[in-house]
Design an enzyme around this catalytic site. Structure first.
Site, PDB file in Angstrom:
ATOM      1  N   TYR A  58       0.813  -1.215   0.000  1.00  0.00           N
ATOM      2  CA  TYR A  58       0.000   0.000   0.000  1.00  0.00           C
ATOM      3  C   TYR A  58       0.851   1.272   0.000  1.00  0.00           C
ATOM      4  CZ  TYR A  58      -4.115  -2.799   0.039  1.00  0.00           C
ATOM      5  OH  TYR A  58      -5.091  -3.686  -0.362  1.00  0.00           O
ATOM      6  N   GLN A  91     -15.240   1.952  -7.083  1.00  0.00           N
ATOM      7  CA  GLN A  91     -14.532   0.880  -6.385  1.00  0.00           C
ATOM      8  C   GLN A  91     -13.077   1.280  -6.177  1.00  0.00           C
ATOM      9  OE1 GLN A  91     -15.722  -3.160  -8.394  1.00  0.00           O
ATOM     10  NE2 GLN A  91     -16.052  -1.545  -9.871  1.00  0.00           N
ATOM     11  N   ASP A  94      -8.064   5.466  -5.370  1.00  0.00           N
ATOM     12  CA  ASP A  94      -7.352   6.724  -5.652  1.00  0.00           C
ATOM     13  C   ASP A  94      -8.347   7.884  -5.514  1.00  0.00           C
ATOM     14  OD1 ASP A  94      -8.652   7.432  -8.224  1.00  0.00           O
ATOM     15  OD2 ASP A  94      -7.672   5.644  -9.003  1.00  0.00           O
ATOM     16  N   HIS A 109     -14.782   1.010  -1.490  1.00  0.00           N
ATOM     17  CA  HIS A 109     -13.626   0.218  -1.051  1.00  0.00           C
ATOM     18  C   HIS A 109     -12.576   1.033  -0.309  1.00  0.00           C
ATOM     19  CE1 HIS A 109     -14.597  -2.978  -4.384  1.00  0.00           C
ATOM     20  NE2 HIS A 109     -15.399  -3.050  -3.343  1.00  0.00           N
ATOM     21  N   GLY A 175     -14.663   0.905 -16.914  1.00  0.00           N
ATOM     22  CA  GLY A 175     -13.385   0.335 -16.486  1.00  0.00           C
ATOM     23  C   GLY A 175     -13.458  -0.632 -15.329  1.00  0.00           C
ATOM     24  N   SER A 177     -14.209  -4.906 -14.378  1.00  0.00           N
ATOM     25  CA  SER A 177     -14.473  -6.271 -14.862  1.00  0.00           C
ATOM     26  C   SER A 177     -15.724  -6.848 -14.222  1.00  0.00           C
ATOM     27  CB  SER A 177     -13.268  -7.173 -14.548  1.00  0.00           C
ATOM     28  OG  SER A 177     -13.063  -7.221 -13.146  1.00  0.00           O
TER      29      SER A 177
END
Ligand code: BV8
Length: 234
Positions: A58, A91, A94, A109, A175, A177
């Protein structure tokens, strides 16, 4: 004269929206989970077993996110606010949506810009740019960890995200999945009559009712935003 409420657009984003800012995605070729196993760095068990390895992972990502800049996809989403009521459910960990100028970002998240105490999660400090160390503690003596929702932990703001998804006239998914739950399940709560668009380089299956735009978000989103904005101003 009474002002009409702006139409709501719900934007749901994943790692692909930040790929053109130089941040790695997770499951693409060359993605983060290709060189690192989830179980080694992104679970509460990993933190118990090898906290130094978790912090290395991280600290590296914190630095990369701080150095990255919003790309044309983030900027196009922010521009939609000039004519629409825009809510972003992300999700991503940043802060590129906020730095692009978006005002309403709902995080599922967590946030790489913050560290929190493992004893008292309400104790938060800005994540130091030079990285967290195992010696960093909260006033009660608990270790400081990234403010990230790891696998097996409860996602944040899910009820709020559901409410926003189910009340939007358009849903723009970018962007992702759609492989991490419960986040991925949000697409099935879109209004049946909503205009639904998915932008990604590749997908396994397009959710029902969505139109798939295959390609880079930084190329597709500025055009799509321009189209939606000009329709609005006609
Ligand atoms: C929980 C932390 C319960 C890491 C992240 C149902 C079935 C099976 C399993 C489960 C289930 N429900 C829950 C689970 C378990 C688990 C899960 O989903 N596992 C998966 C792997 C099967 N879920 C959980 O553990 C969740 N918690 O369920 O809690 C609970 C309840 C109460 C109390 C206690 C517990 C928690 C999940 C949170 C995981 N945390 N982040 C970190 O970030 O360091 S997830 C991680 O994946 C990232 O946050 C990331 O955002 C997220 C999603 O990935 P994507 O963003 O979609 O990225 P990906 O690489 O996969 O895809 C990129 C896409 O972009 C691709 O489509 C590509 O084509 C596209 N792309 C690439 N470049 C571009 C592009 N598109 C456009 N332009 C480009 N340039």
């Amino acid at each position: 004269m009474m002002q009409r409420a702006k139409e709501k657009i719900l934007v749901f984003t994943g790692a692909g929206v930040s790929a053109e800012s130089g941040l790695k995605t997770f499951r693409d070729s060359g993605g983060l989970w290709e060189s690192m196993r989830i179980e080694e760095v992104a679970t509460p068990e990993a933190w118990e077993r090898d906290p130094a390895k978790v912090l290395d992972f991280y600290n590296m990502r914190r630095k990369a996110a701080a150095q990255a800049k919003p790309n044309p996809a983030h900027l196009a989403i922010a521009q939609l606010e000039t004519a629409f009521d825009v809510a972003i459910v992300t999700q991503n960990v940043d802060d590129l949506h906020e730095r692009a100028g978006s005002s309403r970002v709902i995080r599922l998240h967590g946030n790489l810009s913050e560290a929190k105490s493992e004893l008292d999660p309400s104790y938060r400090i800005p994540y130091p740019l030079e990285g967290l160390s195992l010696d960093d503690r909260c006033p009660r003596g608990g270790r400081l960890r990234p403010h990230i929702v790891w696998f097996g932990e409860a996602v944040e703001n899910y009820e709020l995200a559901l409410e926003e998804v189910s009340t939007a006239g358009r849903m723009l998914v970018v962007g992702t999945s759609l492989s991490v739950y419960p986040a991925a399940g949000l697409v099935s709560y879109a209004r049946p009559d909503a205009e639904k668009v998915l932008v990604a380089m590749d997908i396994d299956a397009c959710p029902e009712g969505f139109e798939f735009f295959k390609g880079r978000a930084g190329e597709i989103l500025p055009k799509l935003a321009q189209k939606w904005l000009s329709e609005k101003n006609r």
